[in-house]
Design a protein around this motif. Structure first.
Motif, PDB file in Angstrom:
ATOM      1  N   LEU A   1     -14.295   5.658 -22.870  1.00 45.34           N
ATOM      2  CA  LEU A   1     -14.372   5.828 -21.416  1.00 45.34           C
ATOM      3  C   LEU A   1     -15.355   6.938 -21.061  1.00 45.34           C
ATOM      4  O   LEU A   1     -16.169   6.792 -20.150  1.00 45.34           O
ATOM      5  CB  LEU A   1     -12.992   6.186 -20.840  1.00 45.34           C
ATOM      6  CG  LEU A   1     -11.928   5.106 -20.815  1.00 45.34           C
ATOM      7  CD1 LEU A   1     -10.606   5.684 -20.319  1.00 45.34           C
ATOM      8  CD2 LEU A   1     -12.346   3.939 -19.941  1.00 45.34           C
ATOM      9  N   ARG A   2     -15.261   8.039 -21.791  1.00 47.77           N
ATOM     10  CA  ARG A   2     -16.125   9.194 -21.521  1.00 47.77           C
ATOM     11  C   ARG A   2     -17.593   8.839 -21.774  1.00 47.77           C
ATOM     12  O   ARG A   2     -18.462   9.129 -20.948  1.00 47.77           O
ATOM     13  CB  ARG A   2     -15.696  10.374 -22.389  1.00 47.77           C
ATOM     14  CG  ARG A   2     -16.431  11.664 -22.105  1.00 47.77           C
ATOM     15  CD  ARG A   2     -15.933  12.826 -22.962  1.00 47.77           C
ATOM     16  NE  ARG A   2     -16.128  12.594 -24.390  1.00 47.77           N
ATOM     17  CZ  ARG A   2     -15.165  12.297 -25.259  1.00 47.77           C
ATOM     18  NH1 ARG A   2     -13.908  12.195 -24.867  1.00 47.77           N
ATOM     19  NH2 ARG A   2     -15.431  12.117 -26.534  1.00 47.77           N
ATOM     20  N   ASN A   3     -17.855   8.181 -22.891  1.00 53.16           N
ATOM     21  CA  ASN A   3     -19.237   7.863 -23.251  1.00 53.16           C
ATOM     22  C   ASN A   3     -19.883   6.861 -22.303  1.00 53.16           C
ATOM     23  O   ASN A   3     -21.086   6.903 -22.084  1.00 53.16           O
ATOM     24  CB  ASN A   3     -19.301   7.348 -24.690  1.00 53.16           C
ATOM     25  CG  ASN A   3     -18.962   8.441 -25.690  1.00 53.16           C
ATOM     26  OD1 ASN A   3     -19.038   9.629 -25.390  1.00 53.16           O
ATOM     27  ND2 ASN A   3     -18.554   8.038 -26.882  1.00 53.16           N
ATOM     28  N   ARG A   4     -19.066   5.978 -21.731  1.00 50.83           N
ATOM     29  CA  ARG A   4     -19.598   5.002 -20.760  1.00 50.83           C
ATOM     30  C   ARG A   4     -19.543   5.550 -19.335  1.00 50.83           C
ATOM     31  O   ARG A   4     -19.893   4.852 -18.396  1.00 50.83           O
ATOM     32  CB  ARG A   4     -18.831   3.689 -20.847  1.00 50.83           C
ATOM     33  CG  ARG A   4     -19.130   2.940 -22.144  1.00 50.83           C
ATOM     34  CD  ARG A   4     -18.462   1.615 -22.171  1.00 50.83           C
ATOM     35  NE  ARG A   4     -17.037   1.831 -21.889  1.00 50.83           N
ATOM     36  CZ  ARG A   4     -16.127   0.884 -21.819  1.00 50.83           C
ATOM     37  NH1 ARG A   4     -16.463  -0.353 -21.989  1.00 50.83           N
ATOM     38  NH2 ARG A   4     -14.873   1.167 -21.578  1.00 50.83           N
ATOM     39  N   ARG A   5     -19.082   6.790 -19.203  1.00 55.12           N
ATOM     40  CA  ARG A   5     -18.998   7.469 -17.906  1.00 55.12           C
ATOM     41  C   ARG A   5     -18.198   6.656 -16.880  1.00 55.12           C
ATOM     42  O   ARG A   5     -18.599   6.517 -15.724  1.00 55.12           O
ATOM     43  CB  ARG A   5     -20.379   7.800 -17.373  1.00 55.12           C
ATOM     44  CG  ARG A   5     -21.115   8.754 -18.273  1.00 55.12           C
ATOM     45  CD  ARG A   5     -22.512   9.030 -17.767  1.00 55.12           C
ATOM     46  NE  ARG A   5     -23.245   9.747 -18.767  1.00 55.12           N
ATOM     47  CZ  ARG A   5     -23.683  10.984 -18.613  1.00 55.12           C
ATOM     48  NH1 ARG A   5     -23.466  11.633 -17.507  1.00 55.12           N
ATOM     49  NH2 ARG A   5     -24.350  11.575 -19.584  1.00 55.12           N
ATOM     50  N   VAL A   6     -17.062   6.136 -17.333  1.00 55.92           N
ATOM     51  CA  VAL A   6     -16.175   5.382 -16.453  1.00 55.92           C
ATOM     52  C   VAL A   6     -15.515   6.358 -15.487  1.00 55.92           C
ATOM     53  O   VAL A   6     -14.906   7.344 -15.903  1.00 55.92           O
ATOM     54  CB  VAL A   6     -15.108   4.606 -17.260  1.00 55.92           C
ATOM     55  CG1 VAL A   6     -14.112   3.928 -16.329  1.00 55.92           C
ATOM     56  CG2 VAL A   6     -15.784   3.591 -18.172  1.00 55.92           C
ATOM     57  N   ASP A   7     -15.649   6.085 -14.201  1.00 55.40           N
ATOM     58  CA  ASP A   7     -15.058   6.933 -13.169  1.00 55.40           C
ATOM     59  C   ASP A   7     -13.603   6.521 -12.961  1.00 55.40           C
ATOM     60  O   ASP A   7     -13.276   5.706 -12.114  1.00 55.40           O
ATOM     61  CB  ASP A   7     -15.838   6.798 -11.866  1.00 55.40           C
ATOM     62  CG  ASP A   7     -15.335   7.717 -10.771  1.00 55.40           C
ATOM     63  OD1 ASP A   7     -14.399   8.513 -11.031  1.00 55.40           O
ATOM     64  OD2 ASP A   7     -15.863   7.626  -9.656  1.00 55.40           O
ATOM     65  N   VAL A   8     -12.727   7.106 -13.772  1.00 59.11           N
ATOM     66  CA  VAL A   8     -11.299   6.783 -13.696  1.00 59.11           C
ATOM     67  C   VAL A   8     -10.704   7.303 -12.393  1.00 59.11           C
ATOM     68  O   VAL A   8      -9.734   6.749 -11.883  1.00 59.11           O
ATOM     69  CB  VAL A   8     -10.550   7.348 -14.934  1.00 59.11           C
ATOM     70  CG1 VAL A   8      -9.075   7.026 -14.885  1.00 59.11           C
ATOM     71  CG2 VAL A   8     -11.157   6.786 -16.224  1.00 59.11           C
ATOM     72  N   SER A   9     -11.301   8.327 -11.796  1.00 61.53           N
ATOM     73  CA  SER A   9     -10.746   8.911 -10.573  1.00 61.53           C
ATOM     74  C   SER A   9     -10.786   7.949  -9.398  1.00 61.53           C
ATOM     75  O   SER A   9     -10.026   8.105  -8.444  1.00 61.53           O
ATOM     76  CB  SER A   9     -11.471  10.204 -10.205  1.00 61.53           C
ATOM     77  OG  SER A   9     -12.789   9.933  -9.766  1.00 61.53           O
ATOM     78  N   ARG A  10     -11.620   6.934  -9.453  1.00 63.75           N
ATOM     79  CA  ARG A  10     -11.663   5.977  -8.336  1.00 63.75           C
ATOM     80  C   ARG A  10     -10.349   5.227  -8.196  1.00 63.75           C
ATOM     81  O   ARG A  10     -10.100   4.582  -7.187  1.00 63.75           O
ATOM     82  CB  ARG A  10     -12.840   5.019  -8.473  1.00 63.75           C
ATOM     83  CG  ARG A  10     -12.727   4.059  -9.627  1.00 63.75           C
ATOM     84  CD  ARG A  10     -13.984   3.244  -9.775  1.00 63.75           C
ATOM     85  NE  ARG A  10     -13.890   2.442 -10.973  1.00 63.75           N
ATOM     86  CZ  ARG A  10     -14.381   1.242 -11.090  1.00 63.75           C
ATOM     87  NH1 ARG A  10     -15.039   0.695 -10.096  1.00 63.75           N
ATOM     88  NH2 ARG A  10     -14.266   0.574 -12.212  1.00 63.75           N
ATOM     89  N   ALA A  11      -9.495   5.354  -9.191  1.00 64.59           N
ATOM     90  CA  ALA A  11      -8.185   4.712  -9.144  1.00 64.59           C
ATOM     91  C   ALA A  11      -7.364   5.187  -7.953  1.00 64.59           C
ATOM     92  O   ALA A  11      -6.534   4.434  -7.436  1.00 64.59           O
ATOM     93  CB  ALA A  11      -7.418   4.987 -10.441  1.00 64.59           C
ATOM     94  N   ILE A  12      -7.588   6.414  -7.500  1.00 60.59           N
ATOM     95  CA  ILE A  12      -6.772   6.921  -6.394  1.00 60.59           C
ATOM     96  C   ILE A  12      -7.144   6.274  -5.062  1.00 60.59           C
ATOM     97  O   ILE A  12      -6.451   6.474  -4.064  1.00 60.59           O
ATOM     98  CB  ILE A  12      -6.841   8.459  -6.278  1.00 60.59           C
ATOM     99  CG1 ILE A  12      -8.235   8.920  -5.914  1.00 60.59           C
ATOM    100  CG2 ILE A  12      -6.339   9.106  -7.552  1.00 60.59           C
ATOM    101  CD1 ILE A  12      -8.321  10.389  -5.542  1.00 60.59           C
ATOM    102  N   LEU A  13      -8.197   5.483  -5.040  1.00 60.54           N
ATOM    103  CA  LEU A  13      -8.635   4.857  -3.796  1.00 60.54           C
ATOM    104  C   LEU A  13      -7.847   3.601  -3.447  1.00 60.54           C
ATOM    105  O   LEU A  13      -7.906   3.148  -2.298  1.00 60.54           O
ATOM    106  CB  LEU A  13     -10.128   4.522  -3.872  1.00 60.54           C
ATOM    107  CG  LEU A  13     -11.050   5.718  -4.105  1.00 60.54           C
ATOM    108  CD1 LEU A  13     -12.479   5.248  -4.294  1.00 60.54           C
ATOM    109  CD2 LEU A  13     -10.944   6.714  -2.954  1.00 60.54           C
TER     110      LEU A  13
END
Length: 129
Positions: free
Chosen positions: A58-70
């Motif tokens: 996830l980190r290496n692909r720069r997945v924006d996990v924080s968008r989950a709160i939307l």
């Protein structure tokens, strides 16, 4: 009294806070807080260095996990307590063309839910659940 399944907003807060914590860990490379939010068993089994390795894709692909709160999480199985009282939340934050999928088991420790096991991945939104 035995813990009960939280209401809908409580469930969403649990999974949102877990996703934000994971996103912060991925952005900073510091997995100490994520580890400390776990049960004693989770902490023993998952050092911060091990968590960094687990979530490297996830980190290496720069997945924006924080968008989950939307958005509100979609649960693939009904949130429920298992035979030992652990709470399993399995579902996704459905974005197109990809989704952030999660499978998190929380255990009630001292009156609060803590991470006991977790898996988070970015997948094609149409991939089998």
């Amino acid at each position: 009294a035995a813990p009960a399944v939280p209401d809908e907003s409580g469930l969403a807060r649990l999974v949102w806070s877990t996703m934000v914590t994971l996103d912060n860990a991925n952005r900073t490379g510091n997995y100490d807080v994520l580890q400390q939010l776990g049960t004693p068993q989770f902490q023993k089994a998952n050092t911060p260095k091990a968590l960094a390795g687990i979530f490297a894709p996830l980190r290496n692909r720069r997945v924006d996990v924080s968008r989950a709160i939307l958005i509100t999480p979609t649960y693939y199985i009904e949130p429920a307590l298992d035979s030992v009282g652990d709470l399993r939340l399995r579902g996704a934050f459905e974005y197109r063309p990809s989704a952030i999928r999660f499978d998190v088991i929380y255990r009630n420790v001292g009156g609060g839910w803590r991470i006991h096991a977790m898996s988070v991945a970015q997948m094609d939104a149409d991939a089998p659940r």
